[in-house]
Motif scaffolding. Structure first.
Motif, PDB file in Angstrom:
ATOM      1  N   LEU A   1      51.346  51.091  82.967  1.00  0.00           N
ATOM      2  CA  LEU A   1      51.970  50.285  81.912  1.00  0.00           C
ATOM      3  C   LEU A   1      51.006  49.235  81.365  1.00  0.00           C
ATOM      4  CD1 LEU A   1      55.633  49.798  83.208  1.00  0.00           C
ATOM      5  CD2 LEU A   1      54.785  51.355  81.464  1.00  0.00           C
TER       6      LEU A   1
ATOM      7  N   ASP B   1      48.846  51.096  79.145  1.00  0.00           N
ATOM      8  CA  ASP B   1      49.574  51.418  77.906  1.00  0.00           C
ATOM      9  C   ASP B   1      49.635  50.224  76.962  1.00  0.00           C
ATOM     10  OD1 ASP B   1      50.347  54.090  78.027  1.00  0.00           O
ATOM     11  OD2 ASP B   1      51.891  53.631  79.499  1.00  0.00           O
TER      12      ASP B   1
ATOM     13  N   GLN C   1      49.287  53.779  72.077  1.00  0.00           N
ATOM     14  CA  GLN C   1      50.380  54.710  72.310  1.00  0.00           C
ATOM     15  C   GLN C   1      51.658  53.956  72.674  1.00  0.00           C
ATOM     16  OE1 GLN C   1      47.588  54.810  74.179  1.00  0.00           O
ATOM     17  NE2 GLN C   1      46.595  56.781  73.869  1.00  0.00           N
ATOM     18  N   PRO C   2      52.796  54.634  72.585  1.00  0.00           N
ATOM     19  CA  PRO C   2      54.021  54.019  73.075  1.00  0.00           C
ATOM     20  C   PRO C   2      53.890  53.685  74.560  1.00  0.00           C
ATOM     21  CG  PRO C   2      54.530  55.964  71.790  1.00  0.00           C
ATOM     22  CD  PRO C   2      53.046  55.931  71.955  1.00  0.00           C
ATOM     23  N   ILE C   3      54.485  52.606  74.962  1.00  0.00           N
ATOM     24  CA  ILE C   3      54.381  52.184  76.360  1.00  0.00           C
ATOM     25  C   ILE C   3      55.121  53.182  77.242  1.00  0.00           C
ATOM     26  CG2 ILE C   3      55.109  50.400  77.987  1.00  0.00           C
ATOM     27  CD1 ILE C   3      54.470  48.381  75.833  1.00  0.00           C
ATOM     28  N   GLY C   4      54.453  53.671  78.242  1.00  0.00           N
ATOM     29  CA  GLY C   4      55.058  54.620  79.153  1.00  0.00           C
ATOM     30  C   GLY C   4      54.267  55.905  79.327  1.00  0.00           C
ATOM     31  N   MET C   5      53.352  56.163  78.404  1.00  0.00           N
ATOM     32  CA  MET C   5      52.592  57.420  78.492  1.00  0.00           C
ATOM     33  C   MET C   5      51.708  57.426  79.742  1.00  0.00           C
ATOM     34  SD  MET C   5      53.382  59.297  75.908  1.00  0.00           S
ATOM     35  CE  MET C   5      52.031  60.432  75.665  1.00  0.00           C
ATOM     36  N   TYR C   6      50.834  56.441  79.840  1.00  0.00           N
ATOM     37  CA  TYR C   6      50.010  56.345  81.052  1.00  0.00           C
ATOM     38  C   TYR C   6      50.877  56.007  82.252  1.00  0.00           C
ATOM     39  CZ  TYR C   6      45.505  56.659  78.691  1.00  0.00           C
ATOM     40  OH  TYR C   6      44.422  57.100  77.983  1.00  0.00           O
ATOM     41  N   GLY C   7      51.977  55.276  81.991  1.00  0.00           N
ATOM     42  CA  GLY C   7      52.868  54.907  83.088  1.00  0.00           C
ATOM     43  C   GLY C   7      53.414  56.137  83.786  1.00  0.00           C
ATOM     44  N   ILE C   8      53.890  57.094  83.021  1.00  0.00           N
ATOM     45  CA  ILE C   8      54.450  58.309  83.627  1.00  0.00           C
ATOM     46  C   ILE C   8      53.363  59.080  84.364  1.00  0.00           C
ATOM     47  CG2 ILE C   8      55.381  60.586  83.065  1.00  0.00           C
ATOM     48  CD1 ILE C   8      56.982  59.294  80.851  1.00  0.00           C
TER      49      ILE C   8
END
Lengths: 444, 177
Positions: B79, B82, B87-94
């Protein structure tokens, strides 16, 4: 349920966390909104550290580089870079004089010269991710920067602001795969869309295969995208080849050569003209004139005042008619008597400028040989035209009953009459023979 | 099964010996990793291939061996990453959540102190990270981006090579605590 949660506790937590983040992404994508709280906190926390690091680097390592380690080499390099930058700016802006120019000074000079309102900014970091094509600059919303603003250097465009935070802004570079901008080629004026490719070169898309684009040709911003003002250099064509539908044009961006460290953010863009380039040869071949046609081409420049078209001849006729009746066009007040246009000669009666320049009475009384076959001047015989439409006056004129059976053949229509009279027109203004008795129009 | 593979699969004593990071290090280390990813490529462009936040996530997951802390740690790092990207927040988070979870799960079956295992795991998780991010970008955001397998394989090897000394340094830092 308890058994399931205890047996698959790890998996359950994983699924919950993944689902929560998926919902977060879905919310952002669906509403096209960001989560400003997280971003602002992160950027505000990180950028001061970056600025500090940059400050330390500039005044420690940069100092050592400048004055101790590479004193001569570095100063020579700075001098060469300054000269190179000066030459580029001279070329781009009609060889404006720049006495001394290092990169920062070049920016300030460019900023002063360009009609667009800009603000200088320094790149302080890259975006995260291995394939990242975004950078952070040290100007944010407190400096007036907003999302969607163009970012340029004197050499060309660099990118656009995608997010503006209080202390910094995120700039998407033109090499980003999702970047797009409207461009126009300098020489052939071909419009296209610049797209990033994720590497050093960009693609100009949507240019038809039939269009002509040459290697080495420059592309400039076209202003179509409402982000980049027209007239900023984009880059030079490195390669061109025909694709399935559109050309594949690869452009080397000029604004990012050597890495952009200092940039200008365009706060208020002003369109400029794309510098005129060498015009390309047309894509078609013109056959030479035939020998006989070439001999008919008038030699020498045309004489001033020569009547070349039908419109010119008509104008001369009406002008002459006004002059004959001592009427000056444009000076009559509303309601004043207009010139009598029934007393103008035929169009074919004034075939040459010379005869048009003569008084009409002369040309009417003594028609030239060219007008010998033309109908006699109607000014002598035709009564005033009846402006009122409706059935013809019952005057007992035999021509009224047989309007156009033989008369047009013997007496062609006068100049003002249409060549082919409409059926209704015959009832309002029947053609009159020259020998017909003149009958005043009825007022009934 | 050979003696060597049995050795690789047995439980490592590192969990007991290595101890744990202090909380402050758990925050500072990923921030430094993210910051270096932001700052270093400006002056050393060839370091742009380095995915230090990923390596930190993998190291934490391998050493901690708890899937739940590892997935939360991965999510936290992702996060932060991100929030500094477009990018939208959550891409690297996932992606990092999954990396943390799987790395912690794997660590319970392998001797993660073995350099060969560490190298392979770092390489595998880098490739997994890049591939899964590419899948998410295409599926969730509809971005048409290419996945260069050859480049990612090379970068995976380079990251794995960096992971070996980095993990050693982090282990020493942990022991010092």
């Amino acid at each position: 349920m308890d058994f399931f949660l205890s047996r698959y506790r790890h998996l359950t937590v994983l699924l919950i966390v993944i689902t929560a983040q998926l919902l977060l992404i879905a919310y952002q994508v669906r509403t096209n909104r960001d989560i400003p709280l997280i971003r602002v906190w992160a950027v505000t926390a990180v950028t001061p550290v970056e600025q500090g690091l940059e400050f330390v680097r500039r005044y420690t390592w940069g100092f050592v580089e400048d004055y101790f380690v590479l004193l001569n080499v570095h100063s020579a390099n700075v001098k060469l870079q300054r000269e190179n930058g000066q030459l580029k700016i001279d070329n781009n802006y009609l060889k404006n004089e720049l006495a001394t120019a290092d990169r920062a000074r070049s920016l300030s000079v460019f900023e002063a010269r360009t009609p667009s309102k800009t603000i200088a900014a320094r790149v302080i970091g890259n975006g995260t991710g291995a394939n990242s094509k975004v950078v952070f600059v040290d100007r944010g919303s407190t400096s007036g920067v907003e999302s969607g603003m163009a970012v340029v250097t004197p050499d060309g465009i660099v990118g656009k602001v995608v997010d503006a935070y209080p202390t910094a802004s995120l700039v998407m570079l033109i090499t980003d795969p999702t970047f797009a901008a409207g461009v126009i080629s300098q020489k052939n004026r071909v419009h296209g869309t610049l797209k990033g490719q994720g590497h050093a070169e960009c693609l100009v898309d949507y240019v038809q295969n039939e269009e002509r684009v040459d290697v080495g040709e420059w592309f400039y911003t076209s202003g179509d995208d409402r982000i980049f003002p027209k007239g900023f250099p984009v880059g030079q064509v490195a390669a061109v080849q025909n694709g399935k539908t559109f050309k594949e044009i690869y452009v080397t961006p000029s604004g990012m050569q050597g890495g952009a460290e200092e940039v200008l953010i365009v706060l208020q863009g002003v369109h400029q003209e794309v510098p005129a380039g060498e015009l390309a040869a047309p894509g078609y071949r013109i056959q030479p004139l035939p020998a006989d046609a070439a001999s008919e081409v008038p030699q020498g420049p045309p004489q001033p005042g020569a009547l070349a078209t039908d419109a010119d001849r008509l104008r001369a006729i009406y002008k002459q008619a006004g002059a004959d009746q001592k009427h000056v066009y444009g000076e009559g007040v509303p309601g004043s008597k207009p010139p009598d246009f029934t007393k103008i000669p035929s169009v074919h009666g004034v075939p040459t400028p010379a005869s048009a320049a003569q008084p009409s009475t002369a040309s009417a009384a003594q028609p030239s040989t060219a007008s010998a076959a033309a109908p006699p001047p109607v000014a002598q015989t035709v009564p005033k035209p009846k402006l009122k439409s409706g059935p013809p006056a019952e005057t007992g004129d035999p021509t009224d009953d047989e309007p156009s059976a033989a008369a047009p053949a013997q007496h062609p229509a006068p100049a003002y009459a249409p060549q082919k009279a409409a059926p209704g027109a015959a009832t309002t203004r029947p053609p009159l023979p020259t020998s017909a008795p003149v009958t005043p129009p009825s007022n009934q | 099964m050979t003696e060597y593979t049995e050795h690789l699969l047995r439980e490592s004593p590192r969990k007991d010996a290595a101890g744990r990071f202090r909380f402050v290090w758990l925050v500072v280390i990923p921030l430094v990793a993210v910051l270096s990813q932001v700052y270093l490529p400006r002056f050393l462009p060839f370091l742009a291939y380095l995915e230090l936040p990923l390596l930190i996530t993998v190291h934490f997951a391998l050493s901690r061996r708890g899937p739940i802390p590892a997935l939360f740690y991965g999510m936290f790092i992702g996060l932060v990453q991100d929030s500094l990207s477009r990018q939208p927040i959550g891409m690297y988070g996932i992606v990092k959540t999954l990396v943390g979870y799987f790395a912690a799960s794997v660590s319970m079956r392998f001797d993660v102190q073995n350099p060969v295992v560490t190298f392979i795991l770092a390489f595998f998780f880098y490739f997994f990270h890049q591939f899964f991010y590419w899948v998410l970008a295409r599926a969730l955001l509809g971005e048409i981006i290419t996945f260069d397998v050859q480049q990612n394989l090379i970068f995976g090897l380079l990251n794995a090579a960096v992971a070996l000394p980095l993990f050693r340094i982090l282990d020493k830092l942990k022991m010092a605590n």
